[in-house]
Design an enzyme around this catalytic site. Structure first.
Site, PDB file in Angstrom:
ATOM      1  N   SER A 127       0.821  -1.200   0.000  1.00 12.04           N
ATOM      2  CA  SER A 127       0.000   0.000   0.000  1.00 12.04           C
ATOM      3  C   SER A 127       0.860   1.257   0.000  1.00 12.04           C
ATOM      4  O   SER A 127       1.983   1.266   0.511  1.00 12.04           O
ATOM      5  CB  SER A 127      -0.864  -0.020   1.262  1.00 12.04           C
ATOM      6  OG  SER A 127      -1.428   1.236   1.529  1.00 12.04           O
ATOM      7  N   TYR A 154      -2.373  -0.687  10.738  1.00 11.08           N
ATOM      8  CA  TYR A 154      -2.557  -1.262   9.397  1.00 11.08           C
ATOM      9  C   TYR A 154      -1.367  -0.927   8.503  1.00 11.08           C
ATOM     10  O   TYR A 154      -0.770  -1.809   7.886  1.00 11.08           O
ATOM     11  CB  TYR A 154      -3.857  -0.740   8.757  1.00 11.08           C
ATOM     12  CG  TYR A 154      -3.872  -0.929   7.262  1.00 11.08           C
ATOM     13  CD1 TYR A 154      -4.025  -2.197   6.706  1.00 11.08           C
ATOM     14  CD2 TYR A 154      -3.709   0.152   6.403  1.00 11.08           C
ATOM     15  CE1 TYR A 154      -4.011  -2.381   5.332  1.00 11.08           C
ATOM     16  CE2 TYR A 154      -3.698  -0.020   5.023  1.00 11.08           C
ATOM     17  CZ  TYR A 154      -3.850  -1.289   4.493  1.00 11.08           C
ATOM     18  OH  TYR A 154      -3.826  -1.466   3.136  1.00 11.08           O
ATOM     19  N   LYS A 158       1.891  -3.389   6.738  1.00  9.30           N
ATOM     20  CA  LYS A 158       2.359  -3.414   5.343  1.00  9.30           C
ATOM     21  C   LYS A 158       3.880  -3.214   5.300  1.00  9.30           C
ATOM     22  O   LYS A 158       4.592  -3.899   4.564  1.00  9.30           O
ATOM     23  CB  LYS A 158       1.655  -2.339   4.514  1.00  9.30           C
ATOM     24  CG  LYS A 158       0.176  -2.605   4.282  1.00  9.30           C
ATOM     25  CD  LYS A 158      -0.079  -3.901   3.528  1.00  9.30           C
ATOM     26  CE  LYS A 158      -1.548  -4.113   3.225  1.00  9.30           C
ATOM     27  NZ  LYS A 158      -1.825  -5.435   2.625  1.00  9.30           N
TER      28      LYS A 158
END
Length: 345
Positions: A127, A154, A158
């Site tokens: 991302s 989150y 990644k």
């Protein structure tokens, strides 16, 4: 028939569209999903579009034994596209341990099994959150831009997962990887047979817009109108999910069939920044439907502005985002209308 590809999270939003593109490109697909944020009926949509029903295993990738059983059952898997992850920024701030456990353990289990079962390559669904809030001189952001401290658990998962893949390949593991750092996937398949179907209240902008336009949600809140942007709302690079899915097919062919570096990174976006307000106004223009919206205070974990430099994906992968923004927004509305027709919502 080309190689067999394992698509984790394959009944999810991006996973289902990628499964369609893989099957249409001649690959055989095995989907693994625990259906925590998707529905089994998605397989029907994939089958209607492509004429082929992918193999499906209801497995939680945190379970190492159950994951290994998939490779035993399908010994011809040659590549993995790894989507399966919890993905809501706000929820990750509230439930960090869930995100660390789910997003990191599942990847480690897959990587450990790859050499044992002669799986050549993994495409990792990363991302643009890894770039954090790029400085002005780093916009549009390139793959060489510094990785910044994540603003949410989150985003941190990644970053950690990218490092795990890098360290594993550096250790001499006989695998290859392409890390796709993508921006904000939106829209639905033009057939309206698959699309974004979040469980409960949507965490992403477009399903909230379409559900508000449909009257399912009372009002859309735009979080923050005092950012340092032309209209005060956040700016993102919104990529059509079908265009994004096609990038995964290109990446898989590159990993499996070409002599390349063992690990490569590509930004997948449009190269253009669009504000939240522009999305809402664009939706109204594309569909002729008014959306009841209001401004709300800023939300923790949100980045002010980010959009991608996608020259590398254009030149090296031979991939480009091609779908006009109006068509993308119209596809999302068509999908919402189909959900209403089918009595889903």
């Amino acid at each position: 028939m080309k190689q067999t590809i394992l698509v984790t999270g394959g009944t999810g939003f991006i996973g289902s569209h990628t499964t369609v593109e893989l099957q249409e490109a001649g690959y055989k697909v095995v989907i693994v999903d625990n259906l925590s944020n998707s529905k089994i009926e998605v397989l029907d949509g994939i089958e209607k579009i492509t004429g082929v029903r992918p193999a499906f295993e209801n497995v939680d990738l945190r379970d190492a034994e159950a994951t290994e059983n998939v490779f035993k059952k399908y010994p011809d898997i040659k590549g993995i596209i790894h989507f399966a992850a919890s993905k809501a920024v706000g929820e990750s701030v509230e439930k960090p341990l869930l995100y660390y456990q789910n997003n990191i353990n599942s990847l480690i289990n897959l990587l450990q099994l790859m050499p044992k079962y002669d799986v050549k390559g993994i495409i990792f669904s990363s991302s643009c959150t890894v770039y954090g809030q790029p400085t002005a001189e780093n916009l549009p952001v390139t793959e060489q831009a510094p990785i910044q401290k994540a603003l949410s658990p989150y985003g941190n998962t990644k970053q950690i997962n990218e490092e795990i893949i890098q360290d594993y390949i550096h250790s001499g593991a006989p695998i290859k990887s392409i890390v796709l750092r993508y921006f904000n996937p939106i829209g639905a398949h033009p057939s309206a047979l698959i699309g974004e179907l979040p469980n409960g209240v949507p965490m992403n902008l477009i399903p909230y817009v379409t559900q508000t336009a449909m009257g399912i949600r009372q009002q859309l809140k735009i979080f923050g109108n005092d950012y340092n942007t032309p209209d005060g709302t956040c700016i993102r690079d919104y990529i059509y999910v079908v265009d994004l899915a096609k990038a995964h097919v290109k990446a898989m062919a590159r990993v499996l069939d070409m002599e390349t570096e063992p690990i490569e990174y590509f930004n997948i976006g449009t190269g253009k920044g669009v504000s939240t307000l522009e999305v809402v106004e664009g939706f109204e223009k594309a569909t002729g439907v008014k959306v009841n919206w209001t401004y709300a205070p800023r939300r923790e974990g949100d980045i002010e502005k980010v959009w991608g430099n996608v020259d590398r994906a254009n030149k090296v992968l031979g991939w480009k985002a091609e779908t006009p923004f109006n068509d993308v927004l119209a596809s999302a509305w068509k999908w919402q209308q189909k959900l209403r027709e089918d009595g889903v919502m």
